[in-house]
Design an enzyme around this catalytic site. Structure first.
Site, mmCIF file in Angstrom:
data_model
loop_
_atom_site.group_PDB
_atom_site.id
_atom_site.type_symbol
_atom_site.label_atom_id
_atom_site.label_comp_id
_atom_site.label_asym_id
_atom_site.label_seq_id
_atom_site.Cartn_x
_atom_site.Cartn_y
_atom_site.Cartn_z
ATOM 1 N N ASP A 34 -9.281 82.402 41.675
ATOM 2 C CA ASP A 34 -10.188 82.392 41.986
ATOM 3 C C ASP A 34 -10.185 83.826 41.640
ATOM 4 O OD1 ASP A 34 -9.682 83.538 44.059
ATOM 5 O OD2 ASP A 34 -10.951 82.886 45.120
ATOM 6 N N LYS A 78 -9.984 74.943 38.657
ATOM 7 C CA LYS A 78 -9.483 75.623 39.831
ATOM 8 C C LYS A 78 -10.322 75.210 41.012
ATOM 9 C CE LYS A 78 -13.070 79.024 41.384
ATOM 10 N NZ LYS A 78 -14.358 79.978 41.490
#
Ligand code: SF4
Length: 211
Positions: free
Chosen positions: A139, A121
């Site tokens: 996310d 991420k």
């Protein structure tokens, strides 16, 4: 509508809804985004933005932070939670930047992924925001929304969501699209309350709450 067609329509509608959407972490240098993404784990971006002001007031560059006492970093970043592990990662990360990359943030996804505390991420966020490269940032907002909208089917594991989205999101759109999902997830398609489908610009095409 195929998933690809749905993705393009969602992208266009969110662009109109959030024309200015960008990263909600404040930074003016690449290494600062690296610090902030580590601090943002299980913490709000708003709180991170406040805490880093104290951190950078005391340690204004990579060299200073690389040389900082880890306990002192922990003391400053404690309000973000997980202070010990975040301080340890930030310290190790800054030392690697200093020693291996001449104080710069490495420019490839694989190099980023090898840095302490940097997962897919964070690496994607930096590739997209700092280097303007294709990126998919999975996310919590992204994962919730793409499942509700129907862009993926009951996939919760971040890497699997990322891989599924790469197949249907035009690469150059990925980074901004994910930022806009954050805005939409905070304002409309919320996690804690029933989502506000009645005021959602995607209501007529959303897989879960639309038609
Ligand atoms: S219609 Fe409802 S569930 Fe679908 S994206 Fe909008 S707020 Fe979320």
């Amino acid at each position: 509508m195929t998933k690809e067609e749905l993705a393009l329509e969602v992208i266009e509608r969110l662009k109109k809804e959030y024309p200015e959407a960008g990263c909600t972490l404040d930074y003016d240098e690449a290494w600062k985004l690296l610090v902030s993404v580590r601090l943002a784990a299980q913490c709000t971006d708003a709180r991170v933005n406040v805490v880093v002001e104290d951190l950078y007031a005391k340690y204004p560059d990579v060299d200073a932070l690389a040389a900082a006492d880890v306990d002192d970093i922990e003391e400053i970043v404690r309000p973000c939670g997980l202070g010990k592990s975040k301080a340890r990662d930030i310290s190790a990360c800054m030392r690697i930047l200093k020693e291996k990359y001449d104080g710069k943030v490495p420019r490839t996804f694989d190099e980023l992924l090898k840095l302490p505390g940097v997962g897919r991420k964070s690496a994607n966020l930096i590739m997209g925001d700092v280097f303007g490269q294709p990126a998919i940032v999975t996310d919590t907002h992204c994962i919730r929304l793409v499942n509700r909208i129907g862009l993926v089917d009951s996939i919760k594991e971040p890497k699997k969501v990322e891989m599924a989205l790469w197949k249907i999101i035009p690469p150059q759109e990925g980074s901004d699209f994910c930022h806009r999902l954050v805005f939409h997830g905070r304002d409309v398609c919320t996690a804690r309350t029933k989502p506000y489908c009645d005021k959602c610009c995607l209501a007529d095409i959303c897989g879960k709450y639309g038609v």
